[in-house]
Write a protein that holds these residues in place. Structure first.
Motif, PDB file in Angstrom:
ATOM      1  N   ARG A 129       9.429  13.549   3.227  1.00  0.00           N
ATOM      2  CA  ARG A 129       8.716  15.022   2.781  1.00  0.00           C
ATOM      3  C   ARG A 129       7.140  14.840   2.827  1.00  0.00           C
ATOM      4  NH1 ARG A 129      11.925  17.400  -2.542  1.00  0.00           N
ATOM      5  NH2 ARG A 129      14.032  17.710  -1.483  1.00  0.00           N
ATOM      6  N   LEU A 130       6.713  13.785   3.519  1.00  0.00           N
ATOM      7  CA  LEU A 130       5.258  13.551   3.795  1.00  0.00           C
ATOM      8  C   LEU A 130       4.782  14.716   4.821  1.00  0.00           C
ATOM      9  CD1 LEU A 130       2.848  11.348   3.466  1.00  0.00           C
ATOM     10  CD2 LEU A 130       3.150  10.899   5.745  1.00  0.00           C
ATOM     11  N   ALA A 131       3.499  15.314   3.976  1.00  0.00           N
ATOM     12  CA  ALA A 131       2.955  16.421   4.732  1.00  0.00           C
ATOM     13  C   ALA A 131       1.390  16.463   4.479  1.00  0.00           C
ATOM     14  CB  ALA A 131       3.404  17.736   4.147  1.00  0.00           C
ATOM     15  N   LYS A 132       0.675  17.227   5.218  1.00  0.00           N
ATOM     16  CA  LYS A 132      -0.453  17.342   4.795  1.00  0.00           C
ATOM     17  C   LYS A 132      -0.828  18.384   3.844  1.00  0.00           C
ATOM     18  CE  LYS A 132      -2.864  17.008   9.647  1.00  0.00           C
ATOM     19  NZ  LYS A 132      -3.520  17.525  10.552  1.00  0.00           N
ATOM     20  N   ALA A 133      -2.067  17.931   2.824  1.00  0.00           N
ATOM     21  CA  ALA A 133      -2.060  18.663   1.580  1.00  0.00           C
ATOM     22  C   ALA A 133      -3.407  19.188   1.574  1.00  0.00           C
ATOM     23  CB  ALA A 133      -1.884  17.784   0.681  1.00  0.00           C
ATOM     24  N   GLY A 134      -4.021  19.703   2.754  1.00  0.00           N
ATOM     25  CA  GLY A 134      -5.410  20.091   2.846  1.00  0.00           C
ATOM     26  C   GLY A 134      -6.110  19.849   4.007  1.00  0.00           C
ATOM     27  N   LYS A 135      -7.323  20.333   4.456  1.00  0.00           N
ATOM     28  CA  LYS A 135      -7.850  20.125   5.690  1.00  0.00           C
ATOM     29  C   LYS A 135      -8.353  18.835   5.815  1.00  0.00           C
ATOM     30  CE  LYS A 135     -11.356  22.017   8.723  1.00  0.00           C
ATOM     31  NZ  LYS A 135     -10.571  21.899   9.933  1.00  0.00           N
ATOM     32  N   PRO A 136      -7.987  17.974   6.812  1.00  0.00           N
ATOM     33  CA  PRO A 136      -8.676  16.667   6.947  1.00  0.00           C
ATOM     34  C   PRO A 136     -10.129  17.040   7.134  1.00  0.00           C
ATOM     35  CG  PRO A 136      -6.539  16.717   8.057  1.00  0.00           C
ATOM     36  CD  PRO A 136      -7.052  18.183   7.847  1.00  0.00           C
ATOM     37  N   VAL A 137     -11.014  15.845   6.780  1.00  0.00           N
ATOM     38  CA  VAL A 137     -12.576  15.769   7.295  1.00  0.00           C
ATOM     39  C   VAL A 137     -12.800  14.651   8.114  1.00  0.00           C
ATOM     40  CG1 VAL A 137     -14.741  15.405   6.095  1.00  0.00           C
ATOM     41  CG2 VAL A 137     -12.835  16.693   4.777  1.00  0.00           C
ATOM     42  N   ARG A 138     -13.391  15.170   9.285  1.00  0.00           N
ATOM     43  CA  ARG A 138     -13.611  14.101  10.244  1.00  0.00           C
ATOM     44  C   ARG A 138     -14.894  13.496  10.030  1.00  0.00           C
ATOM     45  NH1 ARG A 138     -10.322  13.231  14.724  1.00  0.00           N
ATOM     46  NH2 ARG A 138      -8.835  14.896  14.963  1.00  0.00           N
ATOM     47  N   ARG A 139     -15.015  12.444  10.480  1.00  0.00           N
ATOM     48  CA  ARG A 139     -16.413  11.708  10.899  1.00  0.00           C
ATOM     49  C   ARG A 139     -17.281  12.434  11.716  1.00  0.00           C
ATOM     50  NH1 ARG A 139     -16.420   4.927  10.760  1.00  0.00           N
ATOM     51  NH2 ARG A 139     -18.535   5.917  11.647  1.00  0.00           N
ATOM     52  N   ASP A 140     -18.395  12.466  11.318  1.00  0.00           N
ATOM     53  CA  ASP A 140     -19.493  13.243  12.073  1.00  0.00           C
ATOM     54  C   ASP A 140     -20.226  12.676  13.101  1.00  0.00           C
ATOM     55  OD1 ASP A 140     -21.035  15.236  12.746  1.00  0.00           O
ATOM     56  OD2 ASP A 140     -22.606  15.142  11.040  1.00  0.00           O
ATOM     57  N   THR A 141     -19.281  12.176  14.081  1.00  0.00           N
ATOM     58  CA  THR A 141     -19.954  11.413  15.107  1.00  0.00           C
ATOM     59  C   THR A 141     -19.129  11.506  16.470  1.00  0.00           C
ATOM     60  OG1 THR A 141     -20.755   9.201  16.039  1.00  0.00           O
ATOM     61  CG2 THR A 141     -18.957   9.324  14.236  1.00  0.00           C
TER      62      THR A 141
ATOM     63  N   VAL B 238       0.757  -1.319   0.046  1.00  0.00           N
ATOM     64  CA  VAL B 238      -0.095  -0.123   0.161  1.00  0.00           C
ATOM     65  C   VAL B 238       0.941   1.261  -0.161  1.00  0.00           C
ATOM     66  CG1 VAL B 238      -2.163  -1.267   1.113  1.00  0.00           C
ATOM     67  CG2 VAL B 238      -0.318   0.028   2.603  1.00  0.00           C
ATOM     68  N   LEU B 239       1.947   1.201   0.616  1.00  0.00           N
ATOM     69  CA  LEU B 239       2.809   2.228   0.515  1.00  0.00           C
ATOM     70  C   LEU B 239       3.475   2.577  -0.948  1.00  0.00           C
ATOM     71  CD1 LEU B 239       4.886   2.395   3.773  1.00  0.00           C
ATOM     72  CD2 LEU B 239       2.752   3.583   3.220  1.00  0.00           C
ATOM     73  N   ALA B 240       3.698   1.514  -1.625  1.00  0.00           N
ATOM     74  CA  ALA B 240       3.958   1.632  -2.948  1.00  0.00           C
ATOM     75  C   ALA B 240       3.154   2.286  -3.753  1.00  0.00           C
ATOM     76  CB  ALA B 240       4.248   0.068  -3.715  1.00  0.00           C
ATOM     77  N   GLY B 241       1.651   1.894  -3.513  1.00  0.00           N
ATOM     78  CA  GLY B 241       0.479   2.501  -4.059  1.00  0.00           C
ATOM     79  C   GLY B 241       0.594   4.176  -3.797  1.00  0.00           C
ATOM     80  N   LEU B 242       0.908   4.537  -2.561  1.00  0.00           N
ATOM     81  CA  LEU B 242       1.010   5.827  -2.030  1.00  0.00           C
ATOM     82  C   LEU B 242       2.078   6.571  -2.777  1.00  0.00           C
ATOM     83  CD1 LEU B 242       0.173   8.217  -0.203  1.00  0.00           C
ATOM     84  CD2 LEU B 242       1.764   7.427   1.221  1.00  0.00           C
ATOM     85  N   ALA B 243       3.161   5.825  -3.129  1.00  0.00           N
ATOM     86  CA  ALA B 243       4.309   6.479  -4.073  1.00  0.00           C
ATOM     87  C   ALA B 243       3.832   6.698  -5.437  1.00  0.00           C
ATOM     88  CB  ALA B 243       5.437   5.563  -3.962  1.00  0.00           C
ATOM     89  N   ASP B 244       3.076   5.899  -6.008  1.00  0.00           N
ATOM     90  CA  ASP B 244       2.573   6.055  -7.119  1.00  0.00           C
ATOM     91  C   ASP B 244       1.643   7.090  -7.292  1.00  0.00           C
ATOM     92  OD1 ASP B 244       4.223   3.870  -8.286  1.00  0.00           O
ATOM     93  OD2 ASP B 244       2.634   2.525  -8.029  1.00  0.00           O
ATOM     94  N   ALA B 245       0.459   7.307  -6.288  1.00  0.00           N
ATOM     95  CA  ALA B 245      -0.556   7.976  -6.613  1.00  0.00           C
ATOM     96  C   ALA B 245       0.019   9.453  -6.100  1.00  0.00           C
ATOM     97  CB  ALA B 245      -1.499   7.885  -5.492  1.00  0.00           C
ATOM     98  N   GLY B 246       1.229   9.758  -5.542  1.00  0.00           N
ATOM     99  CA  GLY B 246       1.726  11.101  -5.261  1.00  0.00           C
ATOM    100  C   GLY B 246       2.941  11.360  -5.880  1.00  0.00           C
ATOM    101  N   ARG B 247       3.330  10.606  -6.735  1.00  0.00           N
ATOM    102  CA  ARG B 247       4.606  10.992  -7.301  1.00  0.00           C
ATOM    103  C   ARG B 247       4.790  12.327  -8.033  1.00  0.00           C
ATOM    104  NH1 ARG B 247       4.836   6.122 -10.545  1.00  0.00           N
ATOM    105  NH2 ARG B 247       6.492   5.615  -9.440  1.00  0.00           N
ATOM    106  N   ASP B 248       3.637  12.507  -8.668  1.00  0.00           N
ATOM    107  CA  ASP B 248       3.534  13.869  -9.410  1.00  0.00           C
ATOM    108  C   ASP B 248       3.246  15.208  -8.233  1.00  0.00           C
ATOM    109  OD1 ASP B 248       1.018  13.688  -8.557  1.00  0.00           O
ATOM    110  OD2 ASP B 248       0.145  13.818 -10.770  1.00  0.00           O
ATOM    111  N   GLY B 249       3.401  15.225  -7.143  1.00  0.00           N
ATOM    112  CA  GLY B 249       3.151  16.117  -6.193  1.00  0.00           C
ATOM    113  C   GLY B 249       1.762  16.542  -5.769  1.00  0.00           C
ATOM    114  N   SER B 250       0.611  15.710  -6.358  1.00  0.00           N
ATOM    115  CA  SER B 250      -0.874  16.060  -6.176  1.00  0.00           C
ATOM    116  C   SER B 250      -1.219  15.597  -4.700  1.00  0.00           C
ATOM    117  CB  SER B 250      -1.704  15.320  -7.387  1.00  0.00           C
ATOM    118  OG  SER B 250      -1.221  14.021  -7.113  1.00  0.00           O
ATOM    119  N   ALA B 251      -2.075  16.198  -4.158  1.00  0.00           N
ATOM    120  CA  ALA B 251      -2.773  15.463  -2.838  1.00  0.00           C
ATOM    121  C   ALA B 251      -3.266  14.204  -3.259  1.00  0.00           C
ATOM    122  CB  ALA B 251      -3.920  16.572  -2.359  1.00  0.00           C
TER     123      ALA B 251
END
Length: 408
Positions: free
Chosen positions: A382-394, A128-141
């Protein structure tokens, strides 16, 4: 204002959007002025101090709202598949039924068996971390929950129970529909969808149990079939189905939320992320994440016989919300309780509960965290937040629906 008036206002603030975003100041106020408090808004007693919460969880006079209670309190509950499942599972059993079923299921979660899962969990985490690397390699959130937390936990749980890998996404779909019944904006359509999902997941496990009866493998389904007590007792088909479903429904969601919460906390505390990178073998990370901001914020109990908690008499039939999130930030129990410290020399938190209903999957959750958190920290400097997280509404189940991150 009286103490009761002040406590009522604190609870009202707790139930606002801002209060659910950060409930901990409100918990602290309740611990101070009314640690055992009957809330009209909740319709039950709120217990917020650590020692009082622990007393509730271990008391022989306090238990779960079980099927006998439901027969008098919830008309026609047996007509709904989701209700029938919930009240058949260990989640809602009291002694002696709970003692019997839990004793049999405990064999499956031996220290040796859990330790044997490490290579599989490491392989899943790397994937799954390899999937994260693929999904975020272009700098997108990238939504961390969507790409890492849920795929990881559903794969681990699927492997453990014996579900085919091709079916793992079904379980995520099913558990998502059933989990909706915990949300405050649940609709009648959501309840119907939960009932449908419950029937489908139970049918799946009925077929899996039949297959493993004929051809056992190294998985929990096979182990539950093989488990037999010294007196010859064993789980019934319904009990095995309920247990397998519970492991998925209780374990998948809370584990995924815990991983997301841990990542968010580490990113918000770069000093702790640095500690983790320097000490990747640190064994206290998951416990501190759960102490700091546990997914299971509230545990519900029912008074079985007149008793007393924190000097307050509680009558038979009273219901209690044990506020685990408050207990885990109680300064009477934890030094610098509002400080996130992954090297904290613990006393044990109540994030996994206590007493007869202590979380049966706690060792697996700790093992998952001991693998994913240091590997994430090492692989993505260089992992960082890239926007406001959305919490569960409970309030009862806390964590992120969405956690946008970037890796470059």
């Amino acid at each position: 204002m009286t103490v009761a008036d002040t406590a009522r206002d604190v609870v009202a603030a707790l139930l606002t959007e801002q209060g659910q975003e950060n409930p901990y100041p409100h918990y602290a106020r309740l611990r101070e002025i009314a640690p055992v408090y009957y809330s009209e808004a909740f319709g039950n007693w709120l217990v917020t101090r650590h020692d009082d919460c622990e007393s509730v969880l271990v008391s022989p006079h306090i238990g779960k709202a079980d099927a006998k209670w439901a027969d008098t309190a919830i008309p026609n509950w047996r007509d709904r598949p989701t209700s029938r499942y919930l009240f058949a599972s260990m989640l809602r059993l009291n002694a002696p039924d709970h003692t019997r079923v839990r004793g049999l299921v405990n064999h499956v979660f031996s220290e040796r068996h859990v330790a044997s899962l490490r290579p599989t969990i490491e392989s899943i985490v790397d994937r799954v971390l390899a999937g994260l690397a693929d999904a975020g390699r272009d700098g997108s959130a990238v939504d961390f929950q969507e790409v890492v937390s849920y795929p990881m936990t559903v794969s681990i749980m699927g492997h453990m129970v014996g579900a085919a890998e091709a079916d793992h996404e079904k379980f995520r779909h099913w558990t998502g529909r059933i989990a909706r019944i915990l949300d405050p904006d649940m609709t009648p359509a959501d309840l119907v969808a939960a009932d449908t999902a419950t029937v489908e997941i139970q049918d799946y496990f009925a077929h899996l149990i039949k297959a493993r009866t004929e051809q056992p493998r190294d998985d929990i389904a096979s182990m539950l079939i093989a488990v037999r007590a010294q007196d010859g007792d064993r789980l019934t088909l319904d009990e095995m189905q309920a247990t397998l479903s519970l492991l998925f429904l209780a374990g998948l969601d809370t584990s995924a939320l815990t991983v997301g919460t841990g990542v968010a906390a580490l990113l918000d505390h770069p000093d702790q992320l640095a500690v983790l990178r320097a000490e990747p073998d640190l064994t206290t990370v998951t416990d501190e994440v759960i102490r700091w901001d546990t997914a299971a914020q509230v545990a519900h109990r029912r008074v079985l016989r007149d008793t007393e908690i924190g000097g307050v008499p509680l009558p038979e039939g009273a219901t209690i919300s044990v506020v685990l999130g408050s207990a885990n930030r109680d300064p009477a129990r934890f030094e610098d309780a509002d400080t996130f410290d992954i090297a904290r020399v613990r006393p044990r938190t109540l994030g996994f509960g206590a007493g007869p209903h202590f979380c049966i999957g706690s060792a697996v959750s700790r093992l998952e965290g001991s693998v994913v958190f240091p590997r994430l920290a090492q692989r993505f400097p260089r992992l960082a937040k890239a926007g406001k997280p959305v919490r569960r509404d409970t309030l009862a189940i806390r964590g992120y629906h969405h956690l946008p991150v970037s890796i470059t």
